[in-house]
Structures are given as structure tokens and as C-alpha cells.
Design an enzyme around this catalytic site. Sequence first.
Site, PDB file in Angstrom:
ATOM      1  NE  ARG A   1       0.196   1.425   3.324  1.00  0.00           N
ATOM      2  CZ  ARG A   1       1.171   2.356   3.794  1.00  0.00           C
ATOM      3  NH1 ARG A   1       2.374   1.976   3.866  1.00  0.00           N
ATOM      4  NH2 ARG A   1       0.887   3.415   3.988  1.00  0.00           N
ATOM      5  N   GLY A   2       0.417   2.318  -0.052  1.00  0.00           N
ATOM      6  CA  GLY A   2       0.993   3.540  -0.188  1.00  0.00           C
ATOM      7  C   GLY A   2       1.298   3.964  -1.827  1.00  0.00           C
ATOM      8  CB  ALA A   3       0.687   7.013  -3.557  1.00  0.00           C
TER       9      ALA A   3
ATOM     10  CD  GLN B   1      -3.303   2.735   6.797  1.00  0.00           C
ATOM     11  OE1 GLN B   1      -3.892   3.001   7.742  1.00  0.00           O
ATOM     12  NE2 GLN B   1      -3.763   2.472   5.722  1.00  0.00           N
TER      13      GLN B   1
ATOM     14  CG  ASP C   1      -2.694   8.132  -1.355  1.00  0.00           C
ATOM     15  OD1 ASP C   1      -2.752   8.494  -0.093  1.00  0.00           O
ATOM     16  OD2 ASP C   1      -2.387   6.926  -1.513  1.00  0.00           O
TER      17      ASP C   1
END
Length: 380
Positions: free
Chosen positions: A54-56, A211, A252
Amino acid sequence: MNVAGKHYRTIWLKANTPEIVQIIDQRLLPHEFRIVNLRTVDEVAYAIKEMQVRGAGLIGATAGFGMYIAALQAPRTNRDDFLASIIEAGDKLKATRPTAVNLEWAVERQKHAIVAVPSITEMIDIALHTAQTIANEDADFCRRIGEHGLSLIEAIAAKKQPGEPVNILTHCNAGWLAFVDYGSATAPIYAAHDKGIPVHVWVDETRPRNQGARLTAWELGQHGVPHAVIADNVGGHLMQHGQVDMVIVGSDRTTYTGDVANKIGTYLKALAAHDNDVPFYVALPSSTFDWTMQDGLRDIPIEQRNGEEVRQIYGRRENGETDYVLLTPEDSPVANYAFDVTPARLVTGLITERGICPASAEGIGQLFPDKMRVGSKSPH
Ligand code: MRU
């Protein structure tokens, strides 16, 4: 970045088996460090959708490698069948998470690269090369974000007593786990810490998936950066009492006008920062700009995720077992908005790989005149 003293990136090809992509299953951190193999497009789509990655930045890099896997899997009968299969895989990957623009950007960049070469062998080679370029660029851009953002932390440190830490608040995880290496919001923090500037990080827990509490706290700890995890609603209080010198968050998707989509709750921190004259910076690589979008509040798609993420919480029992437990009444309806949009007017500046700029079309355009082709869908 180091995990127990060993250098890791968040995505890589398995040694001596270049048809297998490896990732760290981030759903299990910090209680378990498990490496997972990705062999098929479906496995890559699952990894993004279910947030093993995850994470852009990392979503983009994983999509890049996913398109390489798509090229390996595609029928080699003829060019048309091969390309049809690539396009289908790209559509499948793009449908996994709507907000992070890096996903679409990486898929489109791969499609442009693949279609530009003549033979199927060359298309597979270029897909691998492009996946690796996307990942290497991501790490390099984050390293440069760190160099630029360091100057902001140095300026605050210069006004403090010797040894007094610069207090930085961050939200969610915009650390190396959210990218290929270094992170965006954390890169200036790591750079300052490594230079001997005392820093202390307030880590928002970041419900519902935590997160901050699970990932940011873990990676800061691995690097030895002083930090404290706080419940999501604490930041405003700390700002009112002069305990936050600056906020740095990731993004994002940021419009070419400077509106910033980031993890849900970011907007509230920006409001509190504005009310308390605390500088609010957004750190992002150029791959996170949406060069086609003007109005973030109106147009950025906001992902809504499974309500179980709100209903339940994941953790480790004293006996070492990990599990999800129910938090809410069994039949309470829930809503799970994953992102919000912070309007450009609340953003002090954007920290990018090319430098720091105001969150405005003019400011962004001065740093990125080559990319600022409003209305263009070009991935470059
Ligand atoms: O839902 P996630 O964990 O993918 O959301 C991550 C964030 O919101 C990060 O802050 C964001 O990606 C910016 S850093 C890449």
C-alpha cells in the site's frame, strides 16, 4: 531501509528467479515480517487491493511489476493477442484502488513502453526494464525529497536551543513502506536524523487500518528515530500547546492546482495546523501529481473500503497470537472512507524531487514546466 540491520526495498525480483516478484506483507507488520511471492496478475491485483502492499509510490511500483508479470503470462501466438492480454491486465490492476494516481500512471507508462517495440521478446524485455525503472526512480525521487525537505527541518532546528528536538507530526504511513525506499514524508526526517539533527515524530495512529501505529512507528523504530504514537485526535491539542513545529504528510493524488488527497483525517490535521500557524507540508514525487485534474474536492475519486476495517481491529495477544477482534456492536452500520482532500489553501508547500514549491498551479508549474500540460493524459 534497514530491517534488523539488513537493507530491504519494499519490492524486488526473487534472486535467480526473475519471473517471481517479492514483497513484504504489510498487513502483518509490525508483529510478523513475512515475504510473499507474486507470480500472476491476479496475485498482484490481490496484493494491491487487500493492502499487502500500500502507499501511493509502492502501489505504482507494484503495478509496474504487475505489468511485467502480465507480459510473461500473455499469449505469444501473435502481437494482437499479446497486447489484448496486456490491456486486460492493466484494466484489472487499475480497478484495484481508485485514489492513488500512481497506479494508473504506472500501468499507462508500461502500456506506452510495451506497444512501442516490435517483437514479443522485446515487449517482455521492455516491460521488465520499465518496471525496474519505475521502482528505481521512485527510490531516487524519495531520496531527493529528503534532501530538499531537510532544509526545512534545519531552519526550524536553527531557532531552537542546542539539543532541543524538532517536533514533526505525520499521518498514516508515507514512509519507506509506502514507496520503494526512503518514503516521502519520512525522507526529510531520516535525512535530518542521519545528520545528527534532533528530531521527534508524533505518529498519528491512523484509524481504521492504523498504518501510523503499525507501520510508521515500526520503520522509525528500525531506524532509531525518536517518536511517539498518538491517537488520531491528539494532534490539535499538541499544536495548541506548541508541541508541533511542522506537519509533513504524503499524498495519493495531488492536482496540478495543489489540492491534496491523502489518508482520511489529513484534512482535519491541516485545519488544526492552519488555526495554530503550524507549517503543513506535503511530500510527494512527481508521479503523484494528476496533471489532468483541476478541482480535487470535486474530482478526486475517494475509495470506500470494506466496513470490516472499521468494525474490527488487528493486534497481538500476550500469548503472541495475532487476530482481529470486533470493536463495534455487531449490527452497527459503519462507513469507511479511505481518503480525504485537503484544499491547496491549507498547504504551506509541496516537497518534491525537484525542490519545494507553493501548492498552486503557478508554483507547481515553475518546478515542472515540462509536465504541466493541462488536460494531457501523458504518463510522462
Ligand atoms: O491506504 P494506504 O495505506 O495505501 O494509504 C497510504 C497513504 O495515505 C499515504 O499517506 C499516501 O500513500 C502517501 S505516501 C505514498
